[in-house]
Design an enzyme around this catalytic site. Structure first.
Site: not given
Length: 253
Positions: A48, A73, A149, A151, A176
């Site tokens: 991101h 990441r 991760q 999510e 998120a």
């Protein structure tokens, strides 16, 4: 010449909490500033943020002068990206959007050379001190750390199976995307999301792996640590800069 020790990985294995900061400014100079702040680890983000391999390399080099571990990441669970970041010297990778054991196993394969995995073999990359460490390919795996991760709701449903995959060192719970997956887009503080994060942290810890997460709320960060989080990111460089800038303007408004 030997493989560099991954102090972050060894600390997690010894159940020593690691305090972290998200780094998204994509700049070696700003990375060096936060590298000297006293955090245990920095997350160099390419998912991101407009980061690329050469930018991450410069940040790794600037952080190397300080007693802080730098994790990277990639933007996706992709063996090519893993190969490139490992070759420039990253020793800890955080792989996003892992939803089942098969995807976790794919991430593991990208960390390992054949026949145990599918990492491409290079002889003169930075990770091997430009070929000076002749034993790098045989020694590196013990110092590489894989964080996956989780999510999504699907990831939570498969959390135990993901955590049990050999080669996964830790599981990062992404608030998120998880909140969006659970129907609470933009509201990771919703009680259903928070309960899911807490339960996930406890389960990963009970299974003998390292759980982690991110929050900009100091009180909530301490709560996650109490739940068992072992690598907790407690801020973001972008957010720190924006908040300080806004505050300075506000002081004159």
């Amino acid at each position: 010449m030997s493989v560099n020790k991954n102090s972050f990985k060894h600390a997690l294995a010894q159940k020593q909490h690691q305090l972290g900061l998200w780094v998204s400014l994509c700049n070696a100079y700003s990375a060096e500033i936060v590298a000297g702040a006293g955090f245990d680890w920095l997350l160099l983000d390419t998912e991101h943020s407009p980061n690329d391999v050469s930018g991450v390399l410069a940040q790794l080099q600037s952080a190397a002068a300080y007693p802080v571990s730098a994790a990277v990441r990639p933007s996706w669970n992709d063996a090519i990206q893993q190969k490139r970041f490992l070759d420039i010297g990253a020793q800890t990778l955080l792989i996003p959007y892992v939803q089942n054991a098969e995807e976790a196993a794919r991430a593991v394969a990208g960390m390992r050379y054949p026949p145990r995995g599918n990492r491409g073999v290079g002889g003169t990359m930075r990770a091997s001190h430009f070929g000076r460490n002749k034993n790098y390919m045989h020694e590196c795996e013990s110092e590489l750390c894989l964080l996956v991760q989780v999510e999504t709701q699907e990831g939570l449903d498969n959390l135990e199976a993901i955590t049990r995959v050999d080669g996964v060192d830790g599981v990062f719970i992404g608030p998120a995307d998880l909140s969006a997956s659970m129907g609470h887009l933009g509201n990771p503080g919703h009680h259903e999301v928070q309960s899911a994060i807490e339960d996930a942290i406890r389960l990963v810890r009970a299974l003998g792996k390292a759980p982690g997460t991110l929050t900009l709320d100091t009180q909530l960060a301490r709560h996650y640590m109490e739940c068992g989080s072992l690598f907790t990111a407690v801020g973001m460089d972008v957010a720190l800069l924006a908040k300080a800038a806004d505050g300075l303007v506000g002081a004159f408004s």
